[in-house]
Every structure is written in C-alpha cells, then in structure tokens.
Motif scaffolding. Sequence first.
Motif, PDB file in Angstrom:
ATOM      1  N   VAL A  24       0.574   4.722   5.005  1.00 60.81           N
ATOM      2  CA  VAL A  24      -0.755   4.999   4.452  1.00 60.81           C
ATOM      3  C   VAL A  24      -0.730   6.274   3.613  1.00 60.81           C
ATOM      4  CG1 VAL A  24      -3.114   5.623   5.049  1.00 60.81           C
ATOM      5  CG2 VAL A  24      -1.989   3.743   6.250  1.00 60.81           C
ATOM      6  N   LEU A  25      -0.135   7.327   4.138  1.00 62.44           N
ATOM      7  CA  LEU A  25      -0.110   8.604   3.420  1.00 62.44           C
ATOM      8  C   LEU A  25       0.629   8.491   2.095  1.00 62.44           C
ATOM      9  CD1 LEU A  25       0.490  11.123   6.343  1.00 62.44           C
ATOM     10  CD2 LEU A  25      -1.581  10.850   4.989  1.00 62.44           C
ATOM     11  N   TYR A  26       1.784   7.850   2.116  1.00 63.58           N
ATOM     12  CA  TYR A  26       2.535   7.697   0.875  1.00 63.58           C
ATOM     13  C   TYR A  26       1.869   6.676  -0.051  1.00 63.58           C
ATOM     14  CZ  TYR A  26       6.640  10.515   2.059  1.00 63.58           C
ATOM     15  OH  TYR A  26       7.487  11.557   2.351  1.00 63.58           O
ATOM     16  N   GLY A  27       1.423   5.564   0.522  1.00 61.13           N
ATOM     17  CA  GLY A  27       0.876   4.498  -0.310  1.00 61.13           C
ATOM     18  C   GLY A  27      -0.400   4.876  -1.028  1.00 61.13           C
ATOM     19  N   THR A  44      -0.334   2.650  -4.423  1.00 57.28           N
ATOM     20  CA  THR A  44       0.478   2.572  -5.639  1.00 57.28           C
ATOM     21  C   THR A  44       1.873   2.035  -5.322  1.00 57.28           C
ATOM     22  OG1 THR A  44       1.315   4.835  -5.368  1.00 57.28           O
ATOM     23  CG2 THR A  44      -0.747   4.554  -6.600  1.00 57.28           C
ATOM     24  N   TRP A  45       2.489   1.460  -6.355  1.00 58.12           N
ATOM     25  CA  TRP A  45       3.848   0.961  -6.176  1.00 58.12           C
ATOM     26  C   TRP A  45       4.787   2.088  -5.776  1.00 58.12           C
ATOM     27  CZ3 TRP A  45       5.470  -3.789  -5.576  1.00 58.12           C
ATOM     28  CH2 TRP A  45       4.733  -4.851  -6.096  1.00 58.12           C
ATOM     29  N   GLN A  46       4.635   3.228  -6.432  1.00 56.78           N
ATOM     30  CA  GLN A  46       5.499   4.366  -6.130  1.00 56.78           C
ATOM     31  C   GLN A  46       5.311   4.841  -4.697  1.00 56.78           C
ATOM     32  OE1 GLN A  46       3.612   3.905  -8.734  1.00 56.78           O
ATOM     33  NE2 GLN A  46       4.817   4.236 -10.601  1.00 56.78           N
ATOM     34  N   GLY A  47       4.048   4.874  -4.242  1.00 57.96           N
ATOM     35  CA  GLY A  47       3.780   5.321  -2.886  1.00 57.96           C
ATOM     36  C   GLY A  47       4.301   4.363  -1.833  1.00 57.96           C
TER      37      GLY A  47
END
Length: 229
Positions: free
Chosen positions: A64-67, A87-90
């Motif tokens: 969740v935090l990264y996405g 995001t794709w990167q997250g």
Amino acid sequence: MHPTIRVVAFLVFSVFVASAHPAALLLAAALVAALYLRTDLARGLAAAWRMLRRLRWLLLSILVLYGWFTPGTPLLPLQDVAGWLPTWQGVTEGGRRVAVLVLMVLAISHLLQHTSRAGLIAALRWLGTPLRPLGLDPDRLALRVVLVLETLSEVQDLVGKRVQALRAEGLSRAASARVAADVFAEVVRRAEAMAPQTVELPSDRPRPHEWLYPAALAAAFGAVLWLAP
C-alpha cells in the motif's frame, strides 16, 4: 554442513537479496526452491507459511505504501480516478520489497528447521567470538538470540488467544493494555516454571573446504548482478 557455514551462507544470501535487484531475486528464488525440494517440501512450506502469515499485515502495508505513495503512471488508464489509483512504479517497487521479505523468511525458516538448537547456539557463539574484546559476551548473545527465535511463536500465539478473548469488548486502549499485561504475566509464569536445561555444544569447527560454500554463493550473486543489465 557445519551450522556456522549455514548461518554465514544465510547472511550472504540476505545481503544480496536485500538489494532487491530482479536478477538477485530470481537467483534467490531458485536457490530457495532447490533447498525446499531437497527436503520434506510439505512440512517445510507449512512451517514457512506460519511465519509468513504472521507478517501478512506488514507485507500488505508495504504494498500500500509503495503502490499509493510513489509517483508515476497510474495502474489503470482511468483519468477520472487516476489520483486514487496505485502507480506501476509503486506496485513494482513494493512487489520487490515484499519479495525480499518473503525470500528471507523462507530462508530463515529452512535454516531453523534443519539446524538444531545446539548447532545454532554454537554457530552464533563462534561468529560472535571476535566481538569479545568490545565487551560483548558471545555465549549470552547466542543463547538469547536462539531463545527469542524459539519463544517468539509462542508469544504470538498467546497474544492471538488473548485478543480473541477480548474481541467482544473491542480493542480499546484499556483492552490492549490488558492483553499486554496478561501476556507478560503468562510469559513470566512459564519462565519461572521452566526447568533448567543443559545444552551440549559441538566443539568441532567448520572444515576449511566448507567455507567454499558461502564463497561460491557470494560469487554466484556477484556474477548475476554483474551480468544483469
């Protein structure tokens, strides 16, 4: 294989896996799969699953935090709600971090299943001996680490049972305090009732050629990372 070599190999494994490089993760996954296939697969995966299940909220939090908090391209091409989408990167970066933790848990679970208490204490004691001039007692360090690893699952089970017993009251601050107090009292009671135990440590040292195993592991990871784009 000497327990000390197993611990050192795990440390080498962890250092390279922590880089979260895709090539290192693929090699680590292949190595872990080979380890589990060489032993009792069902038993090994069951033990690892119990450890992973306790980390499910941490793994979900990482995703969740990264996405949702990493800038980049929305996961779906929906302009109206693009700001609410991960995001794709997250998702990619979060997935790599989750993979790191999962691989480490699988590796440590396999290590604990196939290394006796005496062997693990002897390995940690042997590795901690160079730190003695700094005031660190390797005997106490090794014993405490092993005891924590052995009792962690029991304490988690106690917490789970107390939370279920107080679920009807709601997990308010008072209820949470009661859970902590009850678990602490139960741990103290069990510690006082536990009979003293004697652990006979193996006196042999790793054979010189066994050090080639962690060296080869480091070389394999190094080569993969060097050849990776």
